[in-house]
Write an enzyme that holds these catalytic residues in place. Structure first.
Site, PDB file in Angstrom:
ATOM      1  N   GLU A  37      -3.630  -9.585   3.968  1.00  0.00           N
ATOM      2  CA  GLU A  37      -4.464  -9.253   5.120  1.00  0.00           C
ATOM      3  C   GLU A  37      -5.639 -10.207   5.297  1.00  0.00           C
ATOM      4  O   GLU A  37      -6.019 -10.552   6.420  1.00  0.00           O
ATOM      5  CB  GLU A  37      -4.979  -7.821   5.004  1.00  0.00           C
ATOM      6  CG  GLU A  37      -3.922  -6.762   5.194  1.00  0.00           C
ATOM      7  CD  GLU A  37      -3.213  -6.376   3.898  1.00  0.00           C
ATOM      8  OE1 GLU A  37      -3.163  -7.180   2.945  1.00  0.00           O
ATOM      9  OE2 GLU A  37      -2.685  -5.247   3.837  1.00  0.00           O
ATOM     10  N   GLU A  57       0.839  -1.217   0.000  1.00  0.00           N
ATOM     11  CA  GLU A  57       0.000   0.000   0.000  1.00  0.00           C
ATOM     12  C   GLU A  57       0.865   1.254   0.000  1.00  0.00           C
ATOM     13  O   GLU A  57       0.549   2.242  -0.641  1.00  0.00           O
ATOM     14  CB  GLU A  57      -0.951  -0.029   1.196  1.00  0.00           C
ATOM     15  CG  GLU A  57      -2.024  -1.109   1.037  1.00  0.00           C
ATOM     16  CD  GLU A  57      -2.876  -1.245   2.275  1.00  0.00           C
ATOM     17  OE1 GLU A  57      -2.330  -1.578   3.351  1.00  0.00           O
ATOM     18  OE2 GLU A  57      -4.093  -1.031   2.184  1.00  0.00           O
TER      19      GLU A  57
HETATM   20  N1  T1G Z   1       3.857  -7.764  12.077  1.00  0.00           N
HETATM   21  C1  T1G Z   1       4.544  -8.135  13.187  1.00  0.00           C
HETATM   22  N2  T1G Z   1       5.495  -9.093  13.198  1.00  0.00           N
HETATM   23  C2  T1G Z   1       5.755  -9.699  12.015  1.00  0.00           C
HETATM   24  C3  T1G Z   1       5.078  -9.362  10.817  1.00  0.00           C
HETATM   25  C4  T1G Z   1       4.102  -8.344  10.879  1.00  0.00           C
HETATM   26  N3  T1G Z   1       3.437  -7.937   9.791  1.00  0.00           N
HETATM   27  N4  T1G Z   1       5.576 -10.162   9.821  1.00  0.00           N
HETATM   28  C5  T1G Z   1       6.511 -10.947  10.388  1.00  0.00           C
HETATM   29  N5  T1G Z   1       6.621 -10.669  11.696  1.00  0.00           N
HETATM   30  C6  T1G Z   1       7.571 -11.267  12.644  1.00  0.00           C
HETATM   31  C7  T1G Z   1       7.300 -12.742  12.879  1.00  0.00           C
HETATM   32  O1  T1G Z   1       6.337 -12.896  13.906  1.00  0.00           O
HETATM   33  C8  T1G Z   1       8.665 -13.230  13.279  1.00  0.00           C
HETATM   34  O2  T1G Z   1       8.871 -12.792  14.615  1.00  0.00           O
HETATM   35  C9  T1G Z   1       9.624 -12.407  12.398  1.00  0.00           C
HETATM   36  O3  T1G Z   1       8.866 -11.231  12.031  1.00  0.00           O
HETATM   37  C10 T1G Z   1      10.063 -13.145  11.154  1.00  0.00           C
HETATM   38  O4  T1G Z   1       8.865 -13.549  10.495  1.00  0.00           O
HETATM   39  C11 T1G Z   1      -2.532  -1.664   7.013  1.00  0.00           C
HETATM   40  C12 T1G Z   1      -3.329  -3.966   8.102  1.00  0.00           C
HETATM   41  C13 T1G Z   1       7.108 -11.531   5.591  1.00  0.00           C
HETATM   42  C14 T1G Z   1       6.729 -13.729   4.475  1.00  0.00           C
HETATM   43  O5  T1G Z   1       0.542 -10.415   6.744  1.00  0.00           O
HETATM   44  O6  T1G Z   1       4.069 -13.345   5.896  1.00  0.00           O
HETATM   45  O7  T1G Z   1      -0.206  -4.549   6.612  1.00  0.00           O
HETATM   46  O8  T1G Z   1       9.033 -15.063  15.684  1.00  0.00           O
HETATM   47  O9  T1G Z   1       9.322 -16.010  10.766  1.00  0.00           O
HETATM   48  O10 T1G Z   1       9.572 -16.918   7.353  1.00  0.00           O
HETATM   49  O11 T1G Z   1      -3.330  -2.869   5.170  1.00  0.00           O
HETATM   50  O12 T1G Z   1       6.719 -12.929   8.095  1.00  0.00           O
HETATM   51  O13 T1G Z   1      11.112 -13.798  15.028  1.00  0.00           O
HETATM   52  O14 T1G Z   1       9.672 -12.989  16.937  1.00  0.00           O
HETATM   53  O15 T1G Z   1       7.462 -15.178   9.265  1.00  0.00           O
HETATM   54  O16 T1G Z   1      11.053 -14.985   6.501  1.00  0.00           O
HETATM   55  C15 T1G Z   1       0.211  -7.717   6.431  1.00  0.00           C
HETATM   56  C16 T1G Z   1       3.141 -11.265   7.536  1.00  0.00           C
HETATM   57  C17 T1G Z   1       0.155  -7.131   7.790  1.00  0.00           C
HETATM   58  C18 T1G Z   1       2.867 -10.397   6.314  1.00  0.00           C
HETATM   59  C19 T1G Z   1       8.559 -13.446   6.132  1.00  0.00           C
HETATM   60  N6  T1G Z   1       1.449  -8.430   6.245  1.00  0.00           N
HETATM   61  N7  T1G Z   1       4.484 -11.807   7.520  1.00  0.00           N
HETATM   62  O17 T1G Z   1       8.557 -14.821   6.453  1.00  0.00           O
HETATM   63  O18 T1G Z   1       9.883 -14.787   8.634  1.00  0.00           O
HETATM   64  S1  T1G Z   1      -1.363  -6.285   8.090  1.00  0.00           S
HETATM   65  C20 T1G Z   1       1.522  -9.759   6.463  1.00  0.00           C
HETATM   66  C21 T1G Z   1       4.808 -12.851   6.715  1.00  0.00           C
HETATM   67  C22 T1G Z   1      -1.228  -4.892   7.116  1.00  0.00           C
HETATM   68  C23 T1G Z   1      -2.330  -2.876   6.172  1.00  0.00           C
HETATM   69  C24 T1G Z   1      -2.521  -4.157   6.897  1.00  0.00           C
HETATM   70  C25 T1G Z   1       6.200 -13.401   6.888  1.00  0.00           C
HETATM   71  C26 T1G Z   1       7.141 -13.006   5.742  1.00  0.00           C
HETATM   72  P1  T1G Z   1       9.728 -13.714  15.654  1.00  0.00           P
HETATM   73  P2  T1G Z   1       8.812 -15.002   9.819  1.00  0.00           P
HETATM   74  P3  T1G Z   1       9.832 -15.466   7.202  1.00  0.00           P
END
Ligand code: T1G
Length: 696
Positions: free
Chosen positions: A128, A108
């Site tokens: 999301e 975004e």
């Molecule tokens: N928020 C907080 N923590 C996150 C995070 C996030 N979005 N994404 C990853 N982490 C943490 C995860 O818990 C872990 O922490 C570490 O980062 C490594 O992640 C306004 C509302 C990007 C594909 O849904 O899909 O934007 O365990 O083990 O395997 O419209 O992380 O080390 O303490 O998964 O390399 C939308 C979610 C959010 C993407 C990487 N975004 N993340 O995978 O590492 S809502 C997502 C993932 C949003 C807007 C809306 C994956 C990854 P810890 P990991 P990875």
């Protein structure tokens, strides 16, 4: 949080703003405050001709910080939407320079920029919907204006990522680069700074060809199938649909309102719980010793599980030797593997070259000597301790001293198996779920003498296979199968008490289960649990209620789909369950013999009796230390047993209902149905202390 540099070129200077918030460049409040400030400075600085936004480390940005959603924001913090408007309204060209991934709020942000260029290996997505929410920073309004309604609907309501070449073909990015991402982004910004036509702002772009309502109805049907019971996909579609009848401001207001509705709802809280629960479960134990790299694996047994496991390993690019007792069994297993890959090719999931490469990694032998150089052996033979001990003693003799010996047993005692070898610290359980080349869950069963480096090696191996490893302890059925016993027991009791198989199964499907327990038994084969019940019969206390329904069905040779009949009938070759009046008669007869008076059973009771049986057993498992966390049990049930993600797993669901209510209901069942319903001590302790499973 934000690194600001100025890149100077003959044509002028460019502000390069780098989101620096490892590990995924999450856009938390700190990033938003710093980015807002850096943008303000760059826009105000007369020397700066253009602005490039990029990310440090492996990702551009993976979106908003999910942990912040239900925490109050301070007034000073700019919202992500405000930052995006700052980018879009900038009088100076803004360019997103994307590598790794631009996900959620990260994409975004990029949509707020006037231009987007990306490295060839990057990916783009709005995941999301998989968190039970929707893109809440304008994604549902800007994306359709950039790539059209159809592709935008797919990305927003599906939540899957697309690669850079797809993104370019859709017009999501202007340029694909191999190297020099940021310098090329600066060049684009400077080129744009001298153009006379206005900067491209998506908020002002018209919606392309207006799709007729059919495309939205289609999307709703697809969402209903893929995310059955989830409300977020439907809200996503409604937001995209809004672009047809509203201007951007109205659309953004609608998106914001629907986002708030979802983010405060139980479904999204459940799905966000699972997001972190999965990551907690997959964290390996702290290990000092060096891990064993798993480069070559032996699989003993070429049956359903052995072939699935062998495929799962080959799919990860790891070589595997499949062993069977006789050539016929080995040839049959090989044909099954080739057949599975052929159907993946026909479904367009794999190319012929993919299959060729994977088959080349699978060798076959009747001779255990072929296992002399493997790093790990996974035994997937007949579920009998004698058979397994004989195999393990042969493995012990043939394999290298540091080879890890794992059993795929679904409930037998790993400690007993370990004791039969000279290397108990190298013995572990790897309980795959069928079909093993598809299901992501892997219960890693730690014996009392299993070394932590062996567990660490298995966790690393499981991650390479794309599995979700969850560490469990040794008991009959470990975690998943141990809990499925009381769950299925209650389903059988409910049949005797008056419910039909269809009523039990359909009530649980409406609850969100992928399949009801009776249809699931027919699919897995009723003989497997029948053998377990017969094994445990000698030790079953006579005074405890026992349902003969399933045994009686098995004694008629009705073992489920594979025999054309179980709880249901199946027409030849079909997996569709057909109600069978003969079963109703059989159940009534079992009830009469057991002296059970039949009555009207409500769906509410069906859900309570089956779900709380899971929760009560889960509490016992936690208390005994067989599972490390309540959230591990949730991960096991969602990833391995078709529990609905939008309810978060059995333990999260119990917290959502409220443990006092769950306990009170279990105590009522205890009074009515006897000691099988004795409340787990941990459950009583949590209620007494006003705590929940989330507090553990
Ligand atoms: N928020 C907080 N923590 C996150 C995070 C996030 N979005 N994404 C990853 N982490 C943490 C995860 O818990 C872990 O922490 C570490 O980062 C490594 O992640 C306004 C509302 C990007 C594909 O849904 O899909 O934007 O365990 O083990 O395997 O419209 O992380 O080390 O303490 O998964 O390399 C939308 C979610 C959010 C993407 C990487 N975004 N993340 O995978 O590492 S809502 C997502 C993932 C949003 C807007 C809306 C994956 C990854 P810890 P990991 P990875």
């Amino acid at each position: 949080m934000i690194a600001s540099q100025t890149a100077t070129f003959p044509q002028g200077a460019v502000a390069v703003l780098t989101i620096d918030n490892p590990p995924v460049n999450g856009i938390g409040s700190g990033v938003r405050v710093a980015l807002g400030k850096a943008l303000e400075e760059a826009i105000a600085n007369p020397m700066i001709k253009g602005i490039v936004l990029t990310g440090s480390g492996s990702f551009f940005s993976c979106g908003a910080d999910i942990r912040e959603f239900n925490t109050p924001k301070s007034r000073q913090e700019p919202s992500l939407r405000a930052i995006i408007e700052q980018l879009e309204n900038s009088p100076k060209p803004t360019v997103a320079a994307i590598h790794g991934a631009a996900l959620g709020g990260g994409l975004e942000l990029a949509l707020g920029c006037h231009y987007r260029i990306a490295q060839a290996k990057s990916s783009f997505g709005l995941p999301e919907v998989k968190l039970g929410i929707l893109p809440g920073a304008g994604g549902t309004q800007r994306l359709p204006r950039l790539i059209g309604i159809g592709p935008a609907l797919e990305m927003v309501a599906g939540g899957d990522s697309i690669d850079a070449s797809k993104a370019q073909s859709l017009g999501l990015i202007e340029r694909l680069v191999q190297t020099d991402l940021v310098p090329q982004a600066c060049e684009l910004a400077l080129e744009a700074s001298i153009r006379t036509e206005g900067l491209p702002r998506l908020s002002r772009a018209p919606i392309g060809a207006t799709a007729d309502s059919k495309v939205f109805d289609e999307a709703r049907k697809l969402a209903g199938r893929r995310y059955r019971g989830c409300i977020a996909p439907l809200e996503c579609i409604a937001c995209v649909e809004k672009t047809l009848t509203s201007d951007l401001d109205e659309g953004l207001a609608f998106e914001r309102e629907r986002f708030q509705f979802l983010v405060n709802g139980d479904q999204s809280k459940a799905q966000r719980h699972l997001f972190f629960a999965e990551r907690a479960a997959m964290k390996p134990p702290k290990v000092e010793a060096k891990l064993t790299p798993i480069r070559k694996v032996g699989v003993v047994g070429a049956g359903t599980m052995g072939t699935g496991i062998a495929m799962s390993i080959a799919n990860a690019g790891i070589s595997v030797v499949m062993i069977e007792r006789d050539q016929a069994g080995l040839d049959h297993g090989w044909e099954v593997i080739k057949g599975n890959y052929a159907s993946s090719v026909s479904r367009g999931k794999l190319s012929d070259s993919d299959v060729k490469a994977r088959l080349a990694l699978i060798s076959r032998s009747l001779d255990y000597a072929a296992l002399a150089d493997v790093d790990l052996v996974i035994e997937a033979a007949f579920e009998d301790m004698g058979v397994k001990k004989e195999i393990f003693s042969r493995l012990d003799a043939v394999c290298k001293p540091d080879t890890i010996l794992a059993s795929n047993t679904s409930r037998l005692d790993i400690n007993d198996l370990a004791a039969s070898t000279s290397r108990p610290s190298k013995v572990i359980g790897t309980h795959f779920f069928s079909p093993a080349n598809v299901m992501r869950l892997l219960e890693v069963v730690q014996g009392t003498r299993t070394a932590t480096d062996v567990i660490g090696s298995l966790f690393a191996f499981a991650r390479k296979l794309g599995k979700i490893p969850v560490l469990v302890g040794v008991c009959d059925g470990f975690v998943g199968n141990r809990m499925v016993s009381p769950y299925t027991r209650e389903a059988h009791f409910l049949l005797e008490e008056g419910a039909t198989p269809e009523q039990v199964d359909s009530a649980l499907r409406r609850f969100g289960m992928a399949m009801g327990p009776l249809q699931m038994g027919d699919m897995a084969g009723l003989d497997i649990s029948w053998a377990a019940r017969k094994r445990m019969a000698p030790t079953r206390p006579a005074h405890i209620r026992y349902s003969k329904v399933a045994d009686t069905i098995c004694e008629l040779g009705r073992l489920g789909q594979k025999t054309g009949a179980g709880f249901y009938r199946y027409e030849s070759g079909s997996r569709t369950p057909i109600s069978d009046p003969a079963i109703d008669v059989l159940i009534a007869e079992c009830a009469r013999e057991a002296g059970v008076e039949r009555r009207e059973i409500t769906d509410v009771e069906i859900i309570q009796r089956t779900m709380y049986a899971l929760v009560n057993e889960g509490a016992r498992i936690l208390q005994e230390g067989i599972a490390q966390r309540a959230s591990d049990i949730d991960v096991i049930y969602v990833a391995g047993y078709g529990f609905p993600a939008f309810r978060g797993g059995p333990m999260f669901y119990a917290d959502t209902v409220g443990l006092p209510e769950v306990l009170a209901t279990i105590e009522r069942f205890h009074d009515r149905h006897g000691e099988l319903w004795a409340p787990a001590p941990l459950l009583k302790e949590l209620v007494e202390n006003g705590r929940s499973f989330a507090d553990l």
